[in-house]
Design an enzyme around this catalytic site. Structure first.
Site, PDB file in Angstrom:
ATOM      1  N   HIS A 270       5.241  -4.245  79.807  1.00  0.00           N
ATOM      2  CA  HIS A 270       5.126  -2.653  80.253  1.00  0.00           C
ATOM      3  C   HIS A 270       4.558  -1.745  79.098  1.00  0.00           C
ATOM      4  CE1 HIS A 270       6.110   1.059  82.196  1.00  0.00           C
ATOM      5  NE2 HIS A 270       6.078   0.543  83.383  1.00  0.00           N
ATOM      6  N   ASP A 327       7.281  -5.343  89.127  1.00  0.00           N
ATOM      7  CA  ASP A 327       6.275  -6.193  90.096  1.00  0.00           C
ATOM      8  C   ASP A 327       6.564  -7.471  90.101  1.00  0.00           C
ATOM      9  OD1 ASP A 327       3.865  -4.133  88.540  1.00  0.00           O
ATOM     10  OD2 ASP A 327       4.636  -4.058  90.842  1.00  0.00           O
TER      11      ASP A 327
HETATM   12  C1  SDX Z   1       3.127  -1.112  86.629  1.00  0.00           C
HETATM   13  O1  SDX Z   1       2.842   2.687  83.475  1.00  0.00           O
HETATM   14  C2  SDX Z   1       3.774   2.362  84.555  1.00  0.00           C
HETATM   15  O2  SDX Z   1       4.733   3.143  84.569  1.00  0.00           O
HETATM   16  C3  SDX Z   1       3.337   1.437  85.438  1.00  0.00           C
HETATM   17  C4  SDX Z   1       4.338   0.905  86.522  1.00  0.00           C
HETATM   18  C5  SDX Z   1       4.652   2.407  87.410  1.00  0.00           C
HETATM   19  O3  SDX Z   1       5.690   1.949  88.072  1.00  0.00           O
HETATM   20  O4  SDX Z   1       3.863   2.689  87.874  1.00  0.00           O
HETATM   21  O5  SDX Z   1       5.619   0.571  85.871  1.00  0.00           O
HETATM   22  C6  SDX Z   1       4.060  -0.298  87.334  1.00  0.00           C
HETATM   23  O6  SDX Z   1       1.892  -1.214  86.477  1.00  0.00           O
HETATM   24  C7  SDX Z   1       3.967  -2.214  85.900  1.00  0.00           C
HETATM   25  C8  SDX Z   1       3.039  -3.303  85.015  1.00  0.00           C
HETATM   26  C9  SDX Z   1       2.379  -4.140  86.013  1.00  0.00           C
HETATM   27  N1  SDX Z   1       1.297  -4.978  85.324  1.00  0.00           N
HETATM   28  C10 SDX Z   1       1.741  -6.324  85.072  1.00  0.00           C
HETATM   29  O7  SDX Z   1       2.775  -6.936  85.206  1.00  0.00           O
HETATM   30  C11 SDX Z   1       0.773  -7.057  84.482  1.00  0.00           C
HETATM   31  C12 SDX Z   1       0.940  -8.115  83.362  1.00  0.00           C
HETATM   32  N2  SDX Z   1       1.173  -7.109  82.121  1.00  0.00           N
HETATM   33  C13 SDX Z   1       0.415  -6.939  81.194  1.00  0.00           C
HETATM   34  O8  SDX Z   1      -0.920  -6.642  81.652  1.00  0.00           O
HETATM   35  C14 SDX Z   1       0.956  -5.917  80.165  1.00  0.00           C
HETATM   36  O9  SDX Z   1       2.219  -5.962  79.854  1.00  0.00           O
HETATM   37  C15 SDX Z   1       0.575  -4.318  80.508  1.00  0.00           C
HETATM   38  C16 SDX Z   1      -0.524  -4.103  80.959  1.00  0.00           C
HETATM   39  C17 SDX Z   1       1.654  -4.048  81.770  1.00  0.00           C
HETATM   40  C18 SDX Z   1       1.018  -3.456  79.337  1.00  0.00           C
HETATM   41  O10 SDX Z   1       0.026  -4.046  78.195  1.00  0.00           O
HETATM   42  P1  SDX Z   1      -0.092  -3.465  76.982  1.00  0.00           P
HETATM   43  O11 SDX Z   1      -0.035  -2.238  76.747  1.00  0.00           O
HETATM   44  O12 SDX Z   1      -1.056  -4.567  76.114  1.00  0.00           O
HETATM   45  O13 SDX Z   1       1.526  -4.173  76.541  1.00  0.00           O
HETATM   46  P2  SDX Z   1       1.900  -3.982  74.940  1.00  0.00           P
HETATM   47  O14 SDX Z   1       1.348  -3.075  74.200  1.00  0.00           O
HETATM   48  O15 SDX Z   1       3.443  -4.067  75.460  1.00  0.00           O
HETATM   49  O16 SDX Z   1       1.762  -5.614  74.679  1.00  0.00           O
HETATM   50  C19 SDX Z   1       2.299  -6.064  73.459  1.00  0.00           C
HETATM   51  C20 SDX Z   1       1.670  -7.570  73.155  1.00  0.00           C
HETATM   52  C21 SDX Z   1       0.322  -7.500  73.213  1.00  0.00           C
HETATM   53  O17 SDX Z   1      -0.051  -8.610  72.407  1.00  0.00           O
HETATM   54  P3  SDX Z   1      -0.500  -8.226  70.877  1.00  0.00           P
HETATM   55  O18 SDX Z   1      -1.832  -7.418  70.939  1.00  0.00           O
HETATM   56  O19 SDX Z   1       0.305  -7.560  70.221  1.00  0.00           O
HETATM   57  O20 SDX Z   1      -0.918  -9.440  70.238  1.00  0.00           O
HETATM   58  O21 SDX Z   1       1.992  -8.237  74.367  1.00  0.00           O
HETATM   59  C22 SDX Z   1       0.951  -8.825  74.919  1.00  0.00           C
HETATM   60  C23 SDX Z   1      -0.033  -7.834  74.545  1.00  0.00           C
HETATM   61  O22 SDX Z   1      -1.443  -8.816  74.731  1.00  0.00           O
HETATM   62  N3  SDX Z   1       1.552  -9.037  76.391  1.00  0.00           N
HETATM   63  C24 SDX Z   1       1.470  -9.888  77.082  1.00  0.00           C
HETATM   64  C25 SDX Z   1       2.018  -9.586  78.399  1.00  0.00           C
HETATM   65  N4  SDX Z   1       2.023  -8.277  78.346  1.00  0.00           N
HETATM   66  C26 SDX Z   1       1.728  -7.758  77.037  1.00  0.00           C
HETATM   67  N5  SDX Z   1       1.472 -11.145  76.732  1.00  0.00           N
HETATM   68  C27 SDX Z   1       1.736 -12.140  77.740  1.00  0.00           C
HETATM   69  N6  SDX Z   1       2.030 -11.803  78.829  1.00  0.00           N
HETATM   70  C28 SDX Z   1       2.179 -10.517  79.204  1.00  0.00           C
HETATM   71  N7  SDX Z   1       2.540 -10.257  80.471  1.00  0.00           N
END
Ligand code: SDX
Length: 392
Positions: A270, A327
């Site tokens: 998130h 989700d």
């Molecule tokens: C919603 O904003 C909101 O409030 C949204 C929401 C709402 O109610 O409106 O809560 C609803 O959108 C929830 C999120 C739903 N999306 C997903 O579940 C898709 C899978 N999640 C990822 O795509 C990701 O976690 C995001 C898009 C949600 C956040 O992406 P970020 O900003 O890159 O997350 P982060 O900065 O915390 O990531 C830190 C690290 C990164 O790697 P590095 O660059 O540090 O090497 O963790 C990695 C990311 O690449 N990472 C993941 C991951 N999510 C983040 N690696 C593996 N699997 C994952 N799901």
């Protein structure tokens, strides 16, 4: 100020505004709506009560609640010409494509309530949007399966009405199962509002120019559709079904950790929560309630539980503070109730319309409100002179 956006390069977020609707503490996993914890609202309240709270700032008295739900029920029907609008879509159109189009088309039907300077007009538009979303979503589903549309039945609750319009057929009485109605209503509560997420910021930015409120909500639907945002519930269940068996989980965990693999664990991570999403806690509990009520036991739930267990004990996810979000489990419940995965994000949009509308109202009714204008950090070439073709 509300409606204005400031850019702070120190933050990963690119916009912020004043808002009193929803508070999130990402580190602690806290979510409050007008000060009330999401867990208490999910346990004790109803979606319409939470809608009133978000719109008006206080929980309603019994009279206020009854007046509000009566008013909403008076707007559940769709203009009959809009029924024809659905015929323009292919039968296999994604329900989010249909909802985006139909909600945008509402802006061509309600000129009287788009004078957004008038609080009464703003209130009518807000009530219309909240009231019509279940009808629009149910019709999108019916259209996709070639079944006739059912008109709203206002003797039912907001959520019961939606379930009947979705799963009922003209040939038979539809019986709303109380446990399913309660679970659906709770899922709507969990999705109602969530501070300045991508789709809410889209609605605020579109609305800050004074655009038609129906068109602004259509813009929010478009943004929510993305798999990184609201589309994640559909992607999460598809992922769990693709994993299929607990013994295949390590392979997917390894892929999610592999920087060269674009695969992400859907429903995990998130932008704000670096702790367990409090909504996911309620969602997991609701899975068990729905399975018991419907006497179903989808093996995909066991895959979800074991995937969560493995990921939360894996250094990669622990170090990056990646937890299940709203989700991760929602699709398991929605599938058990009978929705196809393509409807999952449409249900998210139905519920989030309450938050979008409340946030739009908060912004547009602020006398200091001005058009949003996010800035940028320029990374292009410095100034230079034009070069004619023969000198290039
Ligand atoms: C919603 O904003 C909101 O409030 C949204 C929401 C709402 O109610 O409106 O809560 C609803 O959108 C929830 C999120 C739903 N999306 C997903 O579940 C898709 C899978 N999640 C990822 O795509 C990701 O976690 C995001 C898009 C949600 C956040 O992406 P970020 O900003 O890159 O997350 P982060 O900065 O915390 O990531 C830190 C690290 C990164 O790697 P590095 O660059 O540090 O090497 O963790 C990695 C990311 O690449 N990472 C993941 C991951 N999510 C983040 N690696 C593996 N699997 C994952 N799901």
């Amino acid at each position: 100020k509300s409606g204005m956006f400031t850019y702070d390069p120190g933050f990963t977020s690119t916009a912020s505004c004043d808002s009193g609707l929803t508070y999130i503490d990402g580190e602690e996993g806290v979510l409050l709506h007008r000060g009330y914890p999401i867990g208490q609202l999910a346990e004790n309240s109803s979606f319409m009560e939470v809608a009133y709270l978000l719109l008006n700032g206080e929980l309603p008295s019994q009279d206020e609640y009854e007046n509000f739900t009566y008013t909403i029920s008076r707007h559940t029907m769709l203009h009959d010409q809009l029924r024809g609008f659905y015929q323009g879509f292919r039968r296999d159109a994604h329900p989010m494509a249909i909802m985006c189009g139909v909600v945008g088309a509402l802006s061509a039907f309600y000129h009287d309530s788009t004078d957004i300077a008038d609080p009464e007009h703003r209130k009518i538009s807000s009530h219309r949007l909240i009231a019509k979303m279940p009808t629009i979503a149910a019709m999108a589903y019916k259209y996709s399966i070639g079944q006739p549309f059912l008109y709203p039945d206002n003797s039912l609750s907001y959520t019961g009405n939606f379930l009947r319009m979705t799963f009922g057929v003209p040939a038979e009485e539809y019986e709303v199962i109380p446990a399913v109605e309660k679970a659906m209503d709770r899922i709507f509560i969990l999705h109602a509002d969530h501070e300045q997420n991508a789709s809410t910021s889209t609605v605020r930015l579109a609305g800050s120019s004074g655009a038609n409120p129906f068109a602004c909500i259509a813009a929010g639907i478009a943004c929510l559709w993305g798999p990184a945002h609201g589309g994640a519930n559909e992607a999460a269940l598809n992922m769990l079904q693709e994993i299929g068996r607990p013994e295949r989980i390590p392979e997917y965990i390894a892929r999610a950790k592999n920087k060269d693999d674009p695969f992400r664990l859907m429903g995990f991570g998130h932008r704000v929560y670096k702790n367990y999403d409090p909504r996911a806690t309620v969602m997991q509990k609701t899975v068990r309630e729905v399975f018991d009520a419907l006497k179903v036991n989808d093996p995909v739930f066991e895959v979800a539980l074991q995937l969560e267990e493995m990921a939360l004990n894996d250094d990669y996810f622990v170090e990056k503070k990646l937890f299940p979000n709203v989700d991760f489990y929602s699709g398991v419940i929605l599938s058990a109730i009978g929705f196809p995965t393509t409807m999952f994000t449409a249900l998210f949009a139905l519920a989030r319309t309450v938050g979008w509308v409340a946030q739009w109202n908060e912004m547009i009714s602020d006398p200091a409100q001005r058009i949003g204008r996010p800035r940028q950090l320029y990374t292009g070439p410095t100034q230079r002179d034009y070069v004619p073709f023969d000198k290039r």
